[in-house]
Write a protein that holds these residues in place. Structure first.
Motif, PDB file in Angstrom:
ATOM      1  N   ALA A 160     -12.611  -7.319  -3.668  1.00 48.28           N
ATOM      2  CA  ALA A 160     -12.192  -8.620  -4.192  1.00 48.28           C
ATOM      3  C   ALA A 160     -12.350  -9.702  -3.135  1.00 48.28           C
ATOM      4  N   LEU A 161     -11.972  -9.405  -1.908  1.00 50.21           N
ATOM      5  CA  LEU A 161     -12.090 -10.385  -0.824  1.00 50.21           C
ATOM      6  C   LEU A 161     -13.548 -10.718  -0.536  1.00 50.21           C
ATOM      7  N   ALA A 162     -14.442  -9.746  -0.681  1.00 49.85           N
ATOM      8  CA  ALA A 162     -15.852  -9.991  -0.399  1.00 49.85           C
ATOM      9  C   ALA A 162     -16.460 -11.008  -1.368  1.00 49.85           C
ATOM     10  N   LEU A 188     -13.121   0.390 -10.202  1.00 51.55           N
ATOM     11  CA  LEU A 188     -13.050  -0.335  -8.924  1.00 51.55           C
ATOM     12  C   LEU A 188     -13.533  -1.776  -9.085  1.00 51.55           C
ATOM     13  N   VAL A 189     -14.697  -1.968  -9.723  1.00 53.64           N
ATOM     14  CA  VAL A 189     -15.252  -3.320  -9.882  1.00 53.64           C
ATOM     15  C   VAL A 189     -14.363  -4.159 -10.794  1.00 53.64           C
ATOM     16  N   SER A 190     -13.882  -3.567 -11.888  1.00 53.34           N
ATOM     17  CA  SER A 190     -13.034  -4.318 -12.828  1.00 53.34           C
ATOM     18  C   SER A 190     -11.744  -4.766 -12.157  1.00 53.34           C
ATOM     19  N   ALA A 191     -11.113  -3.868 -11.404  1.00 59.07           N
ATOM     20  CA  ALA A 191      -9.871  -4.225 -10.724  1.00 59.07           C
ATOM     21  C   ALA A 191     -10.097  -5.318  -9.689  1.00 59.07           C
ATOM     22  N   SER A 192     -11.221  -5.249  -8.976  1.00 60.14           N
ATOM     23  CA  SER A 192     -11.492  -6.284  -7.968  1.00 60.14           C
ATOM     24  C   SER A 192     -11.716  -7.645  -8.623  1.00 60.14           C
ATOM     25  N   LEU A 193     -12.369  -7.670  -9.798  1.00 60.96           N
ATOM     26  CA  LEU A 193     -12.563  -8.940 -10.500  1.00 60.96           C
ATOM     27  C   LEU A 193     -11.243  -9.483 -11.039  1.00 60.96           C
ATOM     28  N   LEU A 194     -10.364  -8.588 -11.492  1.00 58.62           N
ATOM     29  CA  LEU A 194      -9.055  -9.028 -11.981  1.00 58.62           C
ATOM     30  C   LEU A 194      -8.222  -9.653 -10.871  1.00 58.62           C
ATOM     31  N   VAL A 195      -8.509  -9.285  -9.634  1.00 54.75           N
ATOM     32  CA  VAL A 195      -7.807  -9.883  -8.496  1.00 54.75           C
ATOM     33  C   VAL A 195      -8.507 -11.157  -8.030  1.00 54.75           C
ATOM     34  N   GLU A 242     -24.949  -8.615  -6.765  1.00 58.19           N
ATOM     35  CA  GLU A 242     -24.144  -8.578  -5.538  1.00 58.19           C
ATOM     36  C   GLU A 242     -22.877  -7.756  -5.716  1.00 58.19           C
ATOM     37  N   LEU A 243     -22.315  -7.768  -6.924  1.00 56.60           N
ATOM     38  CA  LEU A 243     -21.158  -6.920  -7.197  1.00 56.60           C
ATOM     39  C   LEU A 243     -21.519  -5.450  -7.019  1.00 56.60           C
ATOM     40  N   ILE A 244     -22.697  -5.072  -7.520  1.00 61.64           N
ATOM     41  CA  ILE A 244     -23.137  -3.679  -7.407  1.00 61.64           C
ATOM     42  C   ILE A 244     -23.395  -3.325  -5.947  1.00 61.64           C
ATOM     43  N   THR A 245     -24.062  -4.226  -5.220  1.00 61.81           N
ATOM     44  CA  THR A 245     -24.324  -3.969  -3.803  1.00 61.81           C
ATOM     45  C   THR A 245     -23.025  -3.862  -3.013  1.00 61.81           C
ATOM     46  N   GLY A 246     -22.097  -4.760  -3.280  1.00 60.30           N
ATOM     47  CA  GLY A 246     -20.808  -4.685  -2.603  1.00 60.30           C
ATOM     48  C   GLY A 246     -20.070  -3.404  -2.918  1.00 60.30           C
ATOM     49  N   ALA A 247     -20.164  -2.949  -4.171  1.00 64.58           N
ATOM     50  CA  ALA A 247     -19.512  -1.692  -4.539  1.00 64.58           C
ATOM     51  C   ALA A 247     -20.116  -0.516  -3.778  1.00 64.58           C
ATOM     52  N   VAL A 248     -21.444  -0.534  -3.565  1.00 64.37           N
ATOM     53  CA  VAL A 248     -22.094   0.533  -2.793  1.00 64.37           C
ATOM     54  C   VAL A 248     -21.506   0.609  -1.392  1.00 64.37           C
ATOM     55  N   LEU A 249     -21.389  -0.531  -0.729  1.00 60.38           N
ATOM     56  CA  LEU A 249     -20.889  -0.553   0.646  1.00 60.38           C
ATOM     57  C   LEU A 249     -19.415  -0.169   0.719  1.00 60.38           C
TER      58      LEU A 249
END
Length: 343
Positions: A216-218, A125-132, A276-283
């Motif tokens: 990704a938008l966040a 999930l995190v990797s795909a969001s960064l790729l976007v 912040e990436l980790i926190t955003g992933a939690v939410l």
């Protein structure tokens, strides 16, 4: 920290000589620091857990405590109270170093199994969001920075600030309401359909669209605004004016002397934004019921699952340290002059 603060951090960082002996020394120093930092963080967690108002027996046994009689529970409470937080911390680390991370009362399986099953979902999930978000951030920020005052620039600035002010869980709820409930284009949550016989790639990709785009938008405003401001600073510098005087074509000048230098603060922001990436992933995982490690963190905290919390604390510490290390190495790769200012 707003984007101006992040950009200021980048400028200060670029002006201070890096006192290292090269990438190898940097990696060695961070790897030596990692176990020390993990030990301190977990010790603080055990100290806070011992001083919490929650029942320690319930925290250790979970629902199994309901099957025990009163005298047995009192004896266990007395034994746990006699064991200091430092002793519990040493016992946990002694078991963890042998591969035994304990039993997760919230997930009802071993902690190692929880990590093995859920960690790939979060990494994906995190990797795909960064790729976007990273390519889109560079494109939008570079365009706005090289076309100051244009319609795109006037829209991007307020638009990104508005998105930056919106919490990720709110963005997720809005996305579910619009694209899943109202339009019915995408599923509301989960990683697979209930009727699916197993994990199918196309089914997972369809379920991943909303959580990936929301995450990704966040983080997109940070990348866009930092690249835009760094590009504007580069355009105002002497090298660009000299390049204009030499007659370098506009496209080449903008690419080489404006957008490319903006990658340096982008790398720095990536490094400082790892937590912040980790926190955003939690939410985001919580909103979309994504079966990742971040949602397990919420369950372990709500159900006082200290065995899983300790493992997740170590994992988060490792990810933050390695993320910052990767950012520092990428910084050297983008700007080789960083490695030449040693000493």
């Amino acid at each position: 920290m707003d984007h101006d603060g992040a950009l200021g951090l980048t400028r200060r960082r670029r002006s201070v000589p890096i006192r290292t002996g090269g990438p190898g020394a940097l990696v060695a120093r961070r790897l030596v620091l990692l176990p020390v930092l993990a030990g301190v963080v977990t010790l603080v967690m055990f100290l806070l857990a011992q001083r919490s108002p929650f029942d320690p027996v319930l925290a250790v046994l979970g629902e199994r405590a309901l099957t025990l009689d009163g005298p047995t529970l009192e004896a266990m409470r007395a034994r746990l109270e006699d064991t200091s937080a430092v002793q519990q911390w040493l016992t946990w680390w002694g078991n963890a170093l042998t591969g035994d991370l304990g039993y997760s009362t919230s997930q009802r399986t071993s902690v190692g199994t929880v990590l093995a099953q859920r960690l790939p979902w979060t990494i994906g999930l995190v990797s795909a969001s960064l790729l976007v978000s990273i390519p889109l951030g560079v494109a939008l920020g570079g365009w706005a920075g090289t076309h100051p005052g244009s319609l795109v620039d006037r829209v991007i600035g307020p638009g990104m600030l508005s998105v930056q002010a919106a919490p990720p869980f709110w963005l997720g709820l809005v996305a579910v309401w619009v694209f899943a409930v109202t339009l019915g284009w995408l599923p509301t949550g989960g990683a697979t359909s209930p009727q699916a016989s197993g994990v199918e790639l196309l089914d997972v990709l369809r379920h991943a669209v909303l959580p990936v785009l929301v995450l990704a938008l966040a983080h997109l405003p940070w990348f866009v605004l930092v690249v835009r401001d760094a590009t504007r600073d580069a355009l105002a510098g002497a090298p660009v004016h000299a390049a204009w005087a030499r007659g370098i074509p506009r496209r080449r000048l903008l690419r080489s002397h404006a957008v490319r230098p903006a990658l340096l603060p982008l790398v720095t922001v990536l490094g400082v934004r790892v937590p912040e990436l980790i926190t955003g992933a939690v939410l985001v995982e919580t909103v979309f019921s994504w079966p990742g490690i971040a949602s397990a963190t919420v369950d372990s905290a709500l159900r006082l699952d200290f065995a899983l919390l300790a493992a997740l604390t170590v994992l988060t510490t490792v990810l933050v340290v390695l993320g910052n290390l990767a950012a520092d190495l990428a910084y050297r790769l983008v700007d080789p002059r960083v490695g030449q200012r040693d000493g």
